[in-house]
Design an enzyme around this catalytic site. Structure first.
Site, PDB file in Angstrom:
ATOM      1  N   HIS A 308      69.469  18.016  12.331  1.00 15.29           N
ATOM      2  CA  HIS A 308      69.602  16.646  11.958  1.00 15.29           C
ATOM      3  C   HIS A 308      68.491  15.892  11.755  1.00 15.29           C
ATOM      4  CE1 HIS A 308      71.119  12.600  12.724  1.00 15.29           C
ATOM      5  NE2 HIS A 308      72.266  13.038  12.472  1.00 15.29           N
ATOM      6  N   ASP A 366      78.827  17.328  13.527  1.00 16.58           N
ATOM      7  CA  ASP A 366      79.807  17.885  12.584  1.00 16.58           C
ATOM      8  C   ASP A 366      80.038  19.311  12.774  1.00 16.58           C
ATOM      9  OD1 ASP A 366      79.726  15.749  11.098  1.00 16.58           O
ATOM     10  OD2 ASP A 366      77.887  15.915  10.336  1.00 16.58           O
TER      11      ASP A 366
END
Ligand code: CMC
Length: 431
Positions: A308, A366
């Protein structure tokens, strides 16, 4: 005590300027450069906004290195554990958790706006059935402004509130209709006796000729997904909504712009990419091959759902989603499904592998969301639509905050021009 300023010096001219440093409640302070152009004749250049705060906001706080995400000061983990999406929506919109009475009143008022104008439903038939659901969402949400003229005065706080509630109430109805249209089933009307997420599932999966009972496990898990995706500070789609709204465009048009921005694979499309990857891997014995590919610098392949930009230790949303994924798979008896087995094995290997540990590449939100939505029988091309349902309340809260600010001005970034200097027009025959 040191002054809270930053002095800059233009070495070409020797001119200096003292710029105020503004402190927020938490997080890095920001240098206020509004006088820079007037005083020094300089712009700042920061494509991608890596060092630029685009606004001041009271809504959401992220600390990437520490893995913290707060909505109005409340940690996301606590909201996911104890709150509901509708209660969290109230918090985002109004700034405080609602009392029992306020919560009931909010549910009632949102329920009263869940239906859409019948003619709006006809709008769907203009789309091809195989259109990507996000393209339908962009069009239909944008079209709301053609139906609800009575709440479009952005200078009237009551209009703004009605539009915000309409958006929050109608977005699941539109998202579910998008799905029903794509699969050729009848649209299901909302049922106001149901809670927000139950109602959404009802409109997605019920059919007129049969009873449909909403599974509490699925509804709770989806509610958590909606809470975790409700807002994420000044990301691309939220900044799009704010910029569109800064020209005083109506809120429905602004949210439609936000949906367009969310659609991109670098933003809301990553959970879809996780499923594509899991399907490509296909079986547990091929995981090693893909881990090898992910580490190979000459191979562009990356493990989707890992890493991320902001969260470098862990993604606080992923922690909650991981637990939920295991609960959902267990409850649905889907733990033996090959795709989920691949996902769980991939997660195990990556968390133990030196390459991923060293680079702080943890599974992100996700990774788990795609798995949970698949277990719920939600097709891959609806993942980003679900994300847009969740994010609508964040967008609308940020829009309301921006538009009610005193002295709110149109967003108008400047540029560093690199084109030709002034030149003389060349007639066609001389080119
Ligand atoms: N698989 C393999 N290696 C990776 C991955 C990955 N998923 N992500 C980063 N790396 C490596 C990268 O090759 C680099 O290695 P080295 O230092 O040896 O060159 C190092 O880790 C740092 O990578 P980076 O590209 O500088 O990291 P970033 O912070 O710019 O990228 C990211 C963050 C999310 C774009 C990236 O991790 C990625 O592409 N992940 C896969 C896509 C994905 O899951 N995206 C969803 C993110 S969550 C979305 C949201 O919050 O809305």
């Amino acid at each position: 005590m040191s002054k809270k300023t930053l002095t800059i010096r233009d070495n070409r001219t020797g001119k200096e300027l003292e710029l105020p440093i503004k402190e927020g409640t938490i997080g890095p302070p920001a240098v206020d450069i509004t006088s820079l152009y007037k005083e020094m004749g300089l712009f700042t250049l920061d494509p991608g906004f890596r060092s630029t705060a685009s606004c001041e906001s009271d809504i959401t706080y992220i600390d990437g290195p520490e893995g913290i995400l707060l909505y109005r000061g409340y940690p996301i983990e606590e909201l996911a554990e104890h709150s509901t999406f509708l209660e969290t929506s109230y918090l985002l919109m109004y700034g405080e958790l609602p009392s029992m009475e306020q919560c009931k009143g909010f549910h009632k008022v949102v329920s009263q706006h869940t239906m859409v104008h019948e003619q709006l439903l006809q709008f769907f038939s203009g789309f091809r059935r195989d259109a990507h659901p996000m393209s339908t969402m962009v069009g239909v949400v944008g079209a709301l402004s053609a139906f609800y003229h009575d709440s479009l005065d952005v200078h009237d706080p009551r209009h703004r509130e009605i539009s915000a509630i309409r958006m929050l109430a109608k977005i699941p109805t539109i998202a579910a209709a998008t799905y029903k249209y794509a699969i050729g089933q009848a649209f299901m009307y909302p049922q106001n006796k149901l809670q927000y997420t139950e109602n959404f599932l009802h409109m997605m999966f019920a059919v007129p000729c049969d009873d449909y009972e909403v599974s509490p496990v699925i509804s709770k898990a989806l509610d958590k997904i909606l809470i975790l995706h409700a807002d994420h500070e000044q990301n691309a789609s939220t900044s799009t909504v704010r910029l569109a709204g800064s020209s005083q465009a109506n809120p429905f048009a602004c949210i439609s712009a936000g949906i367009s921005s969310l659609w991109g694979p670098a933003h809301g499309g990553a959970n879809e990419a996780v499923l594509v990857m899991l399907r490509e891997i296909g079986s547990i014995d091929r995981i090693g091959e893909y881990i090898k590919k992910a580490k190979d610098k000459s191979d562009p392949f990356r493990l989707m759902g890992f890493g991320h930009r902001v969260y470098k230790n862990f993604d606080p949303r992923a922690k909650v989603m991981r637990k939920t994924a295991h609960e959902v798979l267990h409850e649905l008896g889907a733990e033996d499904n090959e795709l989920f087995k691949i996902a769980m094995e991939l997660e195990r290997i990556a968390l133990e592998d030196e390459y991923f540990i060293k680079r702080k590449l943890y599974p992100n939100v996700d990774f788990y969301t795609g798995i949970i939505l698949t277990a719920m029988n939600i097709p891959m091309n609806m993942f980003t639509v679900i994300f847009s349902v969740a994010r609508t309340v964040g967008w609308i809260s940020q829009w309301m905050e921006m538009i009610s600010e005193e002295g709110q001005a149109i967003g108008r970034p400047r540029q560093l021009y690199r084109g030709h200097e002034k030149r003389v027009y060349v007639p066609m025959e001389n080119r």
